[in-house]
Design a protein around this motif. Structure first.
Motif, PDB file in Angstrom:
ATOM      1  N   LYS A  20       1.017  -1.185   0.032  1.00 35.27           N
ATOM      2  CA  LYS A  20      -0.240  -0.103  -0.182  1.00 35.27           C
ATOM      3  C   LYS A  20       0.935   1.366  -0.077  1.00 35.27           C
ATOM      4  O   LYS A  20       0.198   2.465  -0.042  1.00 35.27           O
ATOM      5  N   SER A  21       2.155   1.022  -0.190  1.00 30.47           N
ATOM      6  CA  SER A  21       2.955   1.984   0.046  1.00 30.47           C
ATOM      7  C   SER A  21       3.653   2.679  -1.302  1.00 30.47           C
ATOM      8  O   SER A  21       4.090   1.878  -1.944  1.00 30.47           O
ATOM      9  N   ASP A  22       3.369   4.026  -1.285  1.00 28.26           N
ATOM     10  CA  ASP A  22       4.015   4.683  -2.484  1.00 28.26           C
ATOM     11  C   ASP A  22       5.595   4.427  -2.713  1.00 28.26           C
ATOM     12  O   ASP A  22       6.060   4.472  -3.644  1.00 28.26           O
ATOM     13  N   ARG A  23       6.184   4.565  -1.275  1.00 27.00           N
ATOM     14  CA  ARG A  23       7.444   4.489  -1.228  1.00 27.00           C
ATOM     15  C   ARG A  23       8.263   3.175  -1.619  1.00 27.00           C
ATOM     16  O   ARG A  23       9.074   3.237  -2.404  1.00 27.00           O
ATOM     17  N   GLU A  24       7.371   2.149  -1.420  1.00 25.10           N
ATOM     18  CA  GLU A  24       7.994   0.672  -1.743  1.00 25.10           C
ATOM     19  C   GLU A  24       7.787   0.642  -3.460  1.00 25.10           C
ATOM     20  O   GLU A  24       8.518   0.100  -3.991  1.00 25.10           O
ATOM     21  N   LEU A  25       6.696   1.339  -3.974  1.00 20.60           N
ATOM     22  CA  LEU A  25       6.338   1.349  -5.382  1.00 20.60           C
ATOM     23  C   LEU A  25       7.522   1.903  -5.967  1.00 20.60           C
ATOM     24  O   LEU A  25       8.276   1.538  -7.011  1.00 20.60           O
ATOM     25  N   ALA A  26       7.932   3.190  -5.368  1.00 25.91           N
ATOM     26  CA  ALA A  26       9.187   3.995  -6.090  1.00 25.91           C
ATOM     27  C   ALA A  26      10.450   3.063  -5.968  1.00 25.91           C
ATOM     28  O   ALA A  26      11.392   3.209  -6.870  1.00 25.91           O
ATOM     29  N   ARG A  27      10.457   2.177  -4.776  1.00 21.53           N
ATOM     30  CA  ARG A  27      11.798   1.437  -4.894  1.00 21.53           C
ATOM     31  C   ARG A  27      11.775   0.260  -6.056  1.00 21.53           C
ATOM     32  O   ARG A  27      12.841   0.163  -6.350  1.00 21.53           O
TER      33      ARG A  27
END
Length: 74
Positions: A20-27
């Protein structure tokens, strides 16, 4: 062509990688920092290569995704 937004691709990609994390998607996309937030705010658009990666994650045809990206850029 459907009337999708960048948010469709981002949300669908997140669902596919199980976060659910935008940060994880960015990674996963190879970025650090708040780039997904920048995409959502329309401050910047993904490069063609990143859009193809988002299309892969979202299960959308590359050509369709790139066409939509070019519409958003105009």
């Amino acid at each position: 062509m459907l009337d999708r937004t960048i948010d469709f691709y981002l949300d669908r990609a997140k669902a596919q990688i199980g976060t659910k994390s935008d940060r994880e998607l960015a990674r996963v996309l190879g970025y650090r920092g708040p780039i997904v937030c920048d995409f959502r705010a329309r401050r910047v658009w993904p490069s063609d290569d990143v859009m193809v990666r988002l299309a892969d994650l979202a299960g959308v045809d590359h050509q369709t995704a790139l066409a939509e990206l070019n519409v958003w850029r105009t």
